[in-house]
Each structure stands twice: as structure tokens, then as C-alpha cells.
Design an enzyme around this catalytic site. Structure first.
Site, short mmCIF file in Angstrom:
data_model
loop_
_atom_site.label_atom_id
_atom_site.label_comp_id
_atom_site.label_asym_id
_atom_site.label_seq_id
_atom_site.Cartn_x
_atom_site.Cartn_y
_atom_site.Cartn_z
N HIS A 167 0.79 -1.23 0.00
CA HIS A 167 0.00 0.00 0.00
C HIS A 167 0.83 1.28 0.00
O HIS A 167 0.37 2.31 -0.46
CB HIS A 167 -0.91 0.04 1.24
CG HIS A 167 -2.11 -0.83 1.12
ND1 HIS A 167 -3.38 -0.33 1.07
CD2 HIS A 167 -2.23 -2.17 1.00
CE1 HIS A 167 -4.24 -1.32 0.95
NE2 HIS A 167 -3.57 -2.45 0.91
N LYS B 239 -9.48 12.35 4.79
CA LYS B 239 -8.59 11.19 4.70
C LYS B 239 -7.95 10.97 6.06
O LYS B 239 -8.14 11.78 6.97
CB LYS B 239 -7.53 11.37 3.62
CG LYS B 239 -6.79 12.69 3.69
CD LYS B 239 -5.78 12.82 2.56
CE LYS B 239 -6.47 13.06 1.25
NZ LYS B 239 -6.24 12.01 0.27
N ARG B 240 -7.22 9.89 6.20
CA ARG B 240 -6.55 9.62 7.46
C ARG B 240 -5.65 10.80 7.84
O ARG B 240 -4.99 11.39 6.97
CB ARG B 240 -5.74 8.33 7.34
CG ARG B 240 -5.11 7.85 8.62
CD ARG B 240 -4.76 6.36 8.48
NE ARG B 240 -4.04 6.10 7.25
CZ ARG B 240 -2.71 6.18 7.13
NH1 ARG B 240 -1.98 6.53 8.16
NH2 ARG B 240 -2.13 5.91 5.99
N LYS C 52 0.01 13.28 4.64
CA LYS C 52 -1.20 13.74 3.94
C LYS C 52 -1.26 15.27 3.90
O LYS C 52 -2.02 15.85 3.13
CB LYS C 52 -2.44 13.22 4.64
CG LYS C 52 -2.52 11.71 4.79
CD LYS C 52 -2.99 11.03 3.54
CE LYS C 52 -3.26 9.56 3.80
NZ LYS C 52 -3.67 8.84 2.58
N THR D 120 -8.31 5.91 -2.37
CA THR D 120 -9.29 5.94 -3.46
C THR D 120 -10.20 7.16 -3.35
O THR D 120 -11.10 7.33 -4.16
CB THR D 120 -10.18 4.67 -3.44
OG1 THR D 120 -10.83 4.58 -2.16
CG2 THR D 120 -9.35 3.43 -3.67
N LYS E 218 -13.26 8.85 -5.92
CA LYS E 218 -14.67 9.03 -5.56
C LYS E 218 -15.11 10.46 -5.81
O LYS E 218 -16.21 10.71 -6.33
CB LYS E 218 -14.87 8.66 -4.09
CG LYS E 218 -14.61 7.20 -3.79
CD LYS E 218 -14.47 6.94 -2.29
CE LYS E 218 -13.99 5.52 -2.03
NZ LYS E 218 -13.63 5.29 -0.62
#
Length: 838
Positions: free
Chosen positions: A366, A552-553, A558, A660, A664
């Protein structure tokens, strides 16, 4: 429900969510009343909203059962190769509506129980996020069904834990689940601790502590094809004789405590592993899933027609009938566990067992971040799983023995290091031919060149890319039905199963009516989400503002911090020149943090502190609002994604995992601002880079900056706007009662920032100005939106799963055609059902 306009201006109903017939509506009503009365023992006068939800869920379940049995009958009769997916990632999602859509009965259900529908929708979120839909596992099941592959998903049946500044248990099973079916007949023992004895017949793992694994099955239907598979979740149970002696002699408290300790394995999914007990529990969880699952797989395989007629079962055909996909490093213990079963229990010679194991497993990588690749202390492994540690040592030694001098560099990637067991190299060594795969193209490039370069050099074809995808059934039909219907009006309904059909929308990029309808759907979604935010967060939202979203996390890479710095810069700009024109924004940030991740929690605290200042400043008014979404989850994503104008994916180039979310948002008509990282790279290839807002360092720039040496102070000294923002945080402007509250964030940004927030700050601010300029021209903005939707076809999980089937699992889609369950008598035929063993 919005019904799109045709070219002639007439409204037309389409059947994308199922056709409403008089008989189907009557059948739903009848089933609903039957379950309300006979299953729940209530009538409408005393029934609660939760009762209405369960009555509808049981009614929908009635449509699943016969399809489920027929599907299992087919597998039993045809004995196809079965694919098993092991994962410990959980994403909670609503099962009821997803199931109704896949069965084609949503409209019939809506009409049958319209007077209760609002209550049921609310209760579905509150009491029953019942489908534990794993991000990849959910697409795996639903999409393998669409192409007729025999899939099985395994995981923990755990109480979920949500994380922000403080964690709260989310007891999703408190009120039961209408979908789960307990399978006590398949309860299995899982062993821990103990010691290893070397005997004449081989090694024996003895004096172990035993915990029982109880399976619970949740059905997952394919889309409109009568096929139903299931997820199997394992729940930890103490043995009946667990410390019964203590209980009998009066030590009741100790007996109860010991029983609770046993069942704690599935009490909380993500325990805080910053301390030893937390690490031990997490390792117990991972082995618990692996051990129970492999026993179940072998039981099912032995019950099949292959090798079942011999006195001793023949495992030669095992890889021909079983493919096991390991999702990330969490289920890595499946590798030594299968070796233990084959060598110690089945008495298969090591080399033969190793060959079987290599052909059976494949691994999905991942991320490239070293901290995300799990390592476990050797002393913990030796204490908890002593036999497995021995097997890993042996795998490691044989791996090194087999290396020639040509590949001597691989010694730095040994599986066992002095302080830890490194799981990613273990999977690289073990994965069969062409089966160590990455979920984004850029990750594969990095792994080939850097992280697993030696393994890549050794086995060139092993590493390959399978770009992740999303299912349009959940992420368009379910969460944005108005947009789905509008698309179907223009290009037909085939896109639901073949998302590449979206390319046909390019014809309508300059169609004024289509542009207007797309804008109308977006605005209505924004209006609904604004009402939700006002109700939940007591903040007045301007529905006409740009909805700027990053969900997101929460993680340093990030770069939610970069987004937060921009918010502060916008706030400062409005405060200095309130009379200047400003494109109003509602900035929404959401996500969960790992329980022991201090910096992530401080980032959340900074965002919420900034939001408190911005949202309560009367001079700012409706120009800028900031919301941090609490307990971000799939059901909340289904609200925010359709309403988003701008989607932020701004990780440092070369670090993004297999997210993902950007796909979306793209499918639902949001434009993307981001770096050339993760799936953004392939989205730019599909839509054209000019149709995304791309900024910042590219991967090669990051490499060069690392060589040169990243100095955050240089950017701070050169950019006055950045200096002002950082000084405000440092001096306690957003935390006046605790001026030093964000000291750790400031220290990290200046001295320990591996993800180079300051280096991309200027490019990010300039790119955001381009976003605002385009947003002021709604027609041109919507044209770019249409181009992005049209380019989203590649990112269907249908395509992902087909590639897995062909290139990884060596599975050919079957000719499975389950007929509609119109003849219940077939299901009662003893011959037909005798061999159905879930």
C-alpha cells in the site's frame, strides 16, 4: 428525487435503481409487516424507528437467502478456484441501501415503506453501520461477484474505535446486526504462547493457551445478477473450561478477568500500540485472523472434490484451487502459519511445503513509508508465537543461502533484524510469480527503484501495478442517485457495470442543458450537506460558497497542515482587506488518527482551534467557514463527496498510499487540487493535467531537495505571508489560554519535517488562487467537471478485480449464471443442498 431533463425538456423516469411494480411493492409490504409482527414481536403502535429498520433489513434479507444458497450450491458443484482475501482494514458503511440497490429493489422498498423511510434512514446510520465494509474487501467481494469469481473475505468481528483527540468506543454491535449469521459449528481453536518441542516426528508447539474463534457470516450481493457471497468475521471466545478451576474454588473475579482477557482480542480493532501490552494485543489480533482463516480454508478445501478420495489428503492441488491475497503487512503471519500447518501438522517435507505456500500467496503493498511496514520485536514474537519465529528464521536462512554473489545486496533486506521482524521483505521473498503488487503506478516505481530494489532486481516480473478502484454502485448510485440518473439519461445505464462508458459524456461538454443540470445536481447536494453541517455543528453555512474538502486519514504526509496554513492565510487576507472581493469557501477537513499518534492529534487540535477563531469572527461572516468532521466514516463520506466542489489530495510527491478518495470525488463531480502523487498521476493522465489543479514538487524534485538538504528556515525567511501564519501559531493566537500548545508542531515543521510542507507552500497558495478564478466562472468550471467525470472510467474496481484475476490469481471468470429464486422447492431438495458447506 431529481429527475433529469431530456433534450426535449420533458422529464423521464429511468430504472437505474430498480423498477417499481405493483407485485414487488406488495411483496415488500407483506414481508415488512410479517417481520415486524413475528420476528420483532411488535405492532406499529409500539414499534420504534429501530424496529422499522430491522423489519426492513430482515425483509431485504429474505431476498438474499435463496440467492446465497444457490451461489454456494454452484461452488460446491463446480468447485472453481477460490480466492481468499485477508485484511485488517475496516471502513464502516451502510449495508441496507447498498443491498437494495444490488438486488434491484430499492425503488420498491422506498414506495412500500415511504411513511417510515426518513426514520429508517436515520436509524440506519445511528444503529446499523452494519456492513463492516473493508475499503478493498468490499470492492473485492462486490466486484468479483460482478465478474463471477468465487471470493471469500476474512476479518475480525471487532468493536470499532474512533480516534480524534480522545478515543471513544463505537459499539456497532450493541443492538445486533440483521445481516450476520453465527456459525458455531465451525468454531476453531487459536493457540498462543507455549513452547516448541523437537521430536522424532518433527516440531510440536505445546503447552499453549487456546482461544476460540467464532465465525459470523455477512452476505454481500453482486449487482443485479442473483449472486451472493459473504464476509466471514471472527470473534474471540473463551473456552468453556477457561479457568473453571479458579471459579469453582471461589476465585470468581480472577476467572472473569481471565475470560475477559481472552475475548479482548476482538474487543477493540486498533488498540494503542505505543506500549507493550498494546503491541501484544495487536499482534494477537493479527494472528487470530490468520490462524482461524487458514484452518477454515483448509477445511473447505479438504471437503472439496480435489484430493478428497485418498487416505491422506493430497495438498499437491492446493494452489490450483486456492489463492490467498494478503492486504498490506497486517496478515503477514499467514505465511509462517501455513508453513507450520503443512510441515508440523500435515507432515509435508519443507521444500514441498514452501513451494505450495509460494504458489498460494500474493501480496498487496500500500505504501512506501517505512513506518507503515510493520515490524515486531523478536522477544515479543518468541513469547507469543515461538514456533512461527523459528519458521521465519528458517525462511530467512534458506533465502540467504539461495542468493548468489550477484544479489548479495539483498542481505540488507533480511527478514529478521536484531530488534524486529520486518514483514514487507517476508512477503517479497514469499510471493509467487508476478504477485507482489502495488495499488498505484507511482508506488510500484518507487518500490522498484528504492524500497524493494534488490527484490525487484532478483525477480523482475514479480513486481507489478494494479491501480486501485472504486465501485460505482456504492459511490455513485447509492450516494449520488441524482447524478447517476442524469448520466444514464445521456449515455444509458451500461456505465453501472462498465464505467469506461463515461467517456461518452465528452460529447456533452458544451451542451448548455447538460451543464445546467450538472450544476443543479451539485447545488442540491451542497444544500443538503449544508443543512447537515448546520444541524450537527451549529455553524451557518453558505451553500453558494466553494465546498473545499480534504477527508482522509490524519497523517503528516497527507499534509492537512498545508491546508490549515492556507486557511489561516485566507483568514488574514479577509481581516486585512474585508472590502476586497473574495470567493467564499467552506473548508471541510475530516479523518481519523491512530490512537498513539501524538502529532496527528495535535494537527486535529490546531484545525479545530483555527475553526473556533474563524467561525466566530463577525468580520469574516459567511466568507470563510471551517469544519472538522467528527468520526469520519463511510456513511458521512456518502454525504460530503457528492457536495464537494474542490477535493484536496496534497501529499508530498512519492509518499501517497493506495487511497481511493480522489477517485470518488472525481466520479461525483469535484475538481482535484493535488501534487503529482498517488492516483493523482493517473487521474491527470486520464483527464489531462490541465483539468486538474496540479502544483508543487514532483518526485524527482523531492529527491534532489533531499540531496541538497531541506531547510525550512529559508522558506520562512523568504515568504512574509508564511512567516505571519507560523508566528500566529507559535505565539498562541489560536490558543491564547495555552500559548505553547502547538510548540511540537512548530518544532516539527522547522526541524523534523520529512514531508516538506514549507517547500510546497508558495506553489499551493498560487494554485488555490487559480482555483478561485475558475470558480468565479460557473459554466467553465462545470465543463471541467464534466471532463473529469468522463475520465473516471479507468478507476472502476471492476477493472481492478479483472486485472487481479488475470495477472495475480490465475482465475478465469466462470460462466456462473444464478437464476432468479422463483422455485423454493429446489432449495429444499436434500440432494441439492447436502454438500453446501459455507
Amino acid at each position: 428525487m431529481v429527475t433529469p431533463l431530456t433534450d426535449q425538456g420533458k422529464r423521464k423516469q429511468i430504472s437505474i435503481r430498480g423498477i417499481v411494480g405493483v407485485e414487488s411493492v406488495a411483496e415488500i409490504k407483506k414481508g415488512f409487516n410479517r417481520h415486524l409482527h413475528f420476528t420483532l414481536v411488535k405492532d406499529r403502535n409500539v414499534a420504534t424507528p429501530r424496529d422499522f429498520f430491522f423489519a426492513l433489513a430482515h425483509t431485504v434479507n429474505d431476498h438474499l437467502v435463496s440467492r446465497w444458497l444457490r451461489t454456494q450450491q454452484y461452488y460446491c458443484e463446480k468447485n472453481p478456484k477460490r480466492v481468499y482475501y485477508l485484511s485488517l482494514e475496516f471502513y464502516i458503511g451502510r449495508t441496507l441501501q447498498n443491498t437494495m440497490i444490488n438486488l434491484g429493489i430499492q425503488k420498491a422498498c422506498d414506495e412500500a415503506i415511504y411513511q417510515y423511510f426518513d426514520k429508517i434512514q436515520k436509524i440506519a446510520e445511528k444503529y446499523a453501520p452494519a456492513g463492516l465494509l473493508l475499503q478493498l474487501a468490499s470492492l473485492f467481494l462486490s466486484n468479483t461477484l460482478c465478474i463471477y469469481i468465487a471470493p471469500f473475505v476474512y476479518n475480525l468481528q471487532a468493536f470499532y474505535k474512533k480516534s480524534c483527540l480522545a478515543e471513544e468506543a463505537d459499539d456497532w454491535l450493541r443492538f445486533g446486526s440483521p445481516w450476520e449469521i453465527a456459525r458455531p459449528e465451525y468454531i476453531l481453536p487459536v493457540h498462543y504462547y507455549g513452547r516448541v518441542e523437537n521430536t522424532e516426528t518433527g516440531s510440536k508447539w505445546v503447552d499453549t493457551q487456546v482461544i476460540l474463534a467464532m465465525p459470523y457470516d455477512t452476505p454481500v450481493p453482486g449487482y443485479m445478477n442473483n449472486t451472493v457471497n459473504f464476509m466471514r468475521l471472527w470473534s474471540a471466545k473463551a473456552p468453556n473450561d477457561f479457568n473453571l478451576k479458579d471459579f469453582n474454588v471461589g476465585d470468581y473475579v480472577q476467572a472473569v478477568l481471565d475470560r475477559n482477557l481472552a475475548e479482548n482480542i476482538t474487543r477493540v480493532l486498533y488498540p494503542n500500540d505505543n506500549f507493550f501490552i498494546g503491541k501484544e494485543l495487536r499482534l494477537k489480533q493479527e494472528y487470530f485472523v490468520v490462524a482461524a482463516t487458514l484452518q477454515d480454508i483448509i477445511r473447505r478445501h479438504k471437503a472439496s472434490k480435489v484430493g478428497g478420495n485418498t487416505k491422506r489428503f493430497n495438498f499437491d492441488h492446493f494452489p490450483e484451487k486456492v489463492a490467498i491475497q494478503l492486504n498490506d503487512t497486517h496478515p503477514a503471519l499467514a505465511i509462517p502459519e501455513l508453513m507450520r500447518i503443512l510441515v508440523d501438522i500435515e507432515k509435508i517435507q519443507w521444500e514441498k511445503a514452501w513451494n505450495i505456500t509460494k504458489k498460494t500467496f500474493s501480496y498487496t503493498n500500500h505504501t512506501v513509508l517505512p513506518e507503515a511496514l510493520e515490524r515486531w520485536p523478536v522477544d515479543l514474537m518468541e513469547k507469543l508465537l515461538p514456533r512461527h519465529l523459528q519458521i521465519i528464521y528458517e525462511i530467512n536462512q534458506k533465502h540467504l543461502d539461495n542468493l548468489g554473489f550477484e544479489f548479495s545486496g539483498l542481505t540488507k533486506e533480511i527478514l529478521i533484524k536484531k530488534d524486529a521482524k520486518n514483514r514487507a521483505p517476508l512477503k517479497c521473498v514469499l510471493s509467487g510469480e508476478r504477485s507482489c503488487n502495488d495499488l498505484e503506478k507511482i508506488i510500484m516505481q518507487i518500490n522498484d527503484k528504492e524500497r524493494f530494489k534488490d527484490f525487484s532486481d532478483l525477480e523482475v516480473d514479480k513486481f507489478q501495478n494494479k491501480t486501485n478502484g472504486i465501485t460505482p454502485r456504492r459511490w455513485l448510485l447509492l450516494c449520488n442517485p441524482e447524478l447517476a440518473e442524469l448520466i444514464a439519461m445521456k449515455i444509458g445505464e451500461a456505465f453501472v457495470k462498465d464505467l469506461s462508458q463515461l467517456r461518452k459524456l465528452n460529447v456533452f461538454v458544451n451542451d448548455d442543458i447538460f451543464i445546467r443540470d450538472i450544476s443543479k445536481v451539485k447545488q442540491e447536494n451542497k444544500q443538503k450537506f449544508a443543512q447537515y453541517l448546520e444541524r450537527e455543528y451549529k455553524v451557518k453555512i453558505n451553500p453558494a460558497s466553494m465546498f473545499d474538502v480534504q477527508v482522509k486519514r490524519i497523517h503528516e504526509y497527507k499534509r492537512q497542515l498545508l491546508n490549515c496554513l492556507h486557511i489561516i492565510a485566507m483568514y488574514n487576507s479577509i481581516k486585512k482587506n474585508p472590502e476586497n472581493a473574495f470567493v467564499p469557501r467552506t473548508v471541510v477537513i475530516g479523518g481519523k488518527a491512530a490512537p498513539g499518534y501524538h502529532m496527528a492529534k495535535m494537527i486535529i487540535k490546531l484545525i479545530t482551534s483555527v475553526a473556533d477563531v474563524v467561525n466566530n469572527d463577525p468580520l469574516i461572516g459567511s466568507k470563510l467557514k471551517v469544519i472538522f468532521l467528527e468520526n469520519y466514516r463511510v456513511s458521512l463520506a456518502e454525504k460530503v463527496i457528492p457536495a464537494t466542489d474542490l477535493s484536496q489530495h496534497i501529499s508530498t510527491a512519492g509518499t501517497e498510499a493506495s487511497g481511493t478518495g480522489n477517485m470518488k470525488f472525481m466520479l461525483n463531480g469535484a475538481l482535484t487540487i493535488g501534487t503529482m502523487d498517488g492516483a493523482n498521476v493517473e487521474m491527470a493522465e486520464e483527464a489531462g493535467e490541465e483539468n486538474l489543479f496540479i502544483f508543487g514538487l514532483r518526485m524527482e524534485d523531492v529527491v534532489e531537495l533531499d540531496k541538497k538538504g531541506y531547510n525550512a528556515q529559508e522558506y520562512y525567511d523568504r515568504l512574509p505571508e508564511l512567516k505571519e501564519v507560523i508566528d500566529q501559531i507559535k505565539n498562541g493566537f489560536f490558543s491564547p489560554k495555552q500559548p505553547d500548545l502547538f510548540k511540537d508542531i512548530i518544532d516539527m515543521l522547522f526541524h523534523f519535517d520529512r514531508f516538506k510542507v514549507f517547500a510546497d507552500y508558495e506553489a499551493y497558495i498560487n494554485c488555490q488562487q487559480r482555483v478561485s478564478q475558475l470558480y468565479q466562472n460557473p459554466k467553465e468550471w462545470t465543463k471541467v467537471v464534466i471532463k473529469n467525470i468522463a475520465a473516471a472510467g479507468k478507476f472502476s474496481s471492476d477493472r481492478t478485480i479483472k486485472e487481479y484475476a488475470k495477472d495475480i490469481w490465475n482465475v478465469e471468470p466462470s460462466d456462473l449464471k444464478i437464476p432468479p429464486p422463483n422455485e423454493p422447492k429446489d432449495l429444499l431438495n436434500e440432494t441439492a443442498t447436502a454438500n453446501v458447506k459455507p
